[in-house]
Design an enzyme around this catalytic site. Structure first.
Site, PDB file in Angstrom:
ATOM      1  N   GLY A 135       0.773  -1.241   0.000  1.00  0.00           N
ATOM      2  CA  GLY A 135       0.000   0.000   0.000  1.00  0.00           C
ATOM      3  C   GLY A 135       0.803   1.289   0.000  1.00  0.00           C
ATOM      4  CG  ASP A 170      -8.332  -0.479  10.292  1.00  0.00           C
ATOM      5  OD1 ASP A 170      -9.064   0.212  10.996  1.00  0.00           O
ATOM      6  OD2 ASP A 170      -8.745  -1.495   9.683  1.00  0.00           O
ATOM      7  CG  ASP A 189      -5.666  -3.614  -1.509  1.00  0.00           C
ATOM      8  OD1 ASP A 189      -5.165  -3.148  -0.468  1.00  0.00           O
ATOM      9  OD2 ASP A 189      -5.985  -4.821  -1.630  1.00  0.00           O
TER      10      ASP A 189
HETATM   11  P1  IMP Z   1      -3.950  -2.640  10.794  1.00  0.00           P
HETATM   12  O1  IMP Z   1      -3.584  -1.271  11.278  1.00  0.00           O
HETATM   13  O2  IMP Z   1      -3.042  -3.721  11.285  1.00  0.00           O
HETATM   14  O3  IMP Z   1      -5.387  -2.955  11.046  1.00  0.00           O
HETATM   15  O4  IMP Z   1      -3.806  -2.765   9.248  1.00  0.00           O
HETATM   16  C1  IMP Z   1      -3.541  -1.725   8.401  1.00  0.00           C
HETATM   17  C2  IMP Z   1      -3.646  -2.294   7.010  1.00  0.00           C
HETATM   18  O5  IMP Z   1      -5.004  -2.694   6.736  1.00  0.00           O
HETATM   19  C3  IMP Z   1      -3.312  -1.226   6.003  1.00  0.00           C
HETATM   20  O6  IMP Z   1      -1.954  -1.252   5.666  1.00  0.00           O
HETATM   21  C4  IMP Z   1      -4.185  -1.618   4.848  1.00  0.00           C
HETATM   22  O7  IMP Z   1      -3.529  -2.568   4.041  1.00  0.00           O
HETATM   23  C5  IMP Z   1      -5.393  -2.276   5.473  1.00  0.00           C
HETATM   24  N1  IMP Z   1      -6.513  -1.315   5.605  1.00  0.00           N
HETATM   25  C6  IMP Z   1      -7.069  -0.856   6.749  1.00  0.00           C
HETATM   26  N2  IMP Z   1      -8.059   0.018   6.509  1.00  0.00           N
HETATM   27  C7  IMP Z   1      -8.128   0.131   5.168  1.00  0.00           C
HETATM   28  C8  IMP Z   1      -8.964   0.907   4.283  1.00  0.00           C
HETATM   29  O8  IMP Z   1      -9.834   1.703   4.677  1.00  0.00           O
HETATM   30  N3  IMP Z   1      -8.707   0.739   2.957  1.00  0.00           N
HETATM   31  C9  IMP Z   1      -7.769  -0.095   2.459  1.00  0.00           C
HETATM   32  N4  IMP Z   1      -6.960  -0.817   3.249  1.00  0.00           N
HETATM   33  C10 IMP Z   1      -7.148  -0.716   4.587  1.00  0.00           C
HETATM   34 MG    MG Z   2      -1.057  -2.007   3.838  1.00  0.00          MG
END
Ligand code: IMP
Ligand code: MG
Length: 170
Positions: free
Chosen positions: A40, A99, A155
């Protein structure tokens, strides 16, 4: 699925310039290692480093989380490691979106074991809705409360990544 424009490419470009100018001034006289989290962060990182006025090194890391996002960070695994040694060096981790925070907290812990001089986090977007672990985003482009967004590297099932603008998907 319907997509609605959230941040235009012009808005993104301005924000990237602001972040680059802040980082350039904070790291004056240093040569930080930018570590992009695949896939990403690719577009964000490549735009960001081209706006910097300091020298940098770049590398990439990739992590995948298995199962649903309800699982613990123990379920996160590195699937591609960095190749540049970070011992004693300032590191800036570059992410597209934070996230739950599980991915970044896992990667932070993993990198801390290699004793960099410092680790800071630069994320284009900080999303609060589903945060599970506390993460300090040192350089943040945009903050959003909720929603699923795509474009500019973000994505949905590998679609929409290539779009120059950022959209909310519904
Ligand atoms: P987390 O913080 O471990 O939950 O994961 C973050 C990853 O989840 C990011 O690098 C994205 O790949 C994916 N992600 C979380 N929210 C979104 C969104 O709204 N759109 C696209 N990818 C997301
Ligand atoms: Mg990512």
């Amino acid at each position: 699925m319907k997509k609605t424009l959230l941040f235009s490419k012009e808005t993104i470009r301005e924000k990237v310039k602001e972040l680059a100018s802040q980082i350039s001034s904070d790291y004056e006289g240093e040569e930080p290692i930018f570590i992009g989290i695949l896939n990403g962060a690719v577009f964000f990182l490549s735009d960001l480093v081209r706006e910097l006025s300091i020298p940098v090194k770049m590398d990439f890391i990739r992590a995948s989380s298995y199962g649903s996002k309800m699982v613990s960070s123990a379920e996160v695994q590195l699937t591609k490691d960095i190749e540049i040694p970070v011992h004693g060096k300032p590191v800036i981790l570059v992410e597209d979106i934070v996230d739950t925070g599980l991915t970044l907290s896992y990667i932070m812990k993993n990198l801390e074991h290699r004793h960099p001089e410092s680790i800071k986090i630069c994320s284009l977007i900080n999303k609060f809705e589903r945060r599970e672990v506390s993460i300090q985003v040192d350089y943040c482009g945009f903050q959003i409360e909720e929603g699923f967004i795509v474009g500019y590297g973000l994505d949905y099932d590998e679609d929409y990544r290539h779009l120059p603008d950022i959209y909310v998907l519904k």
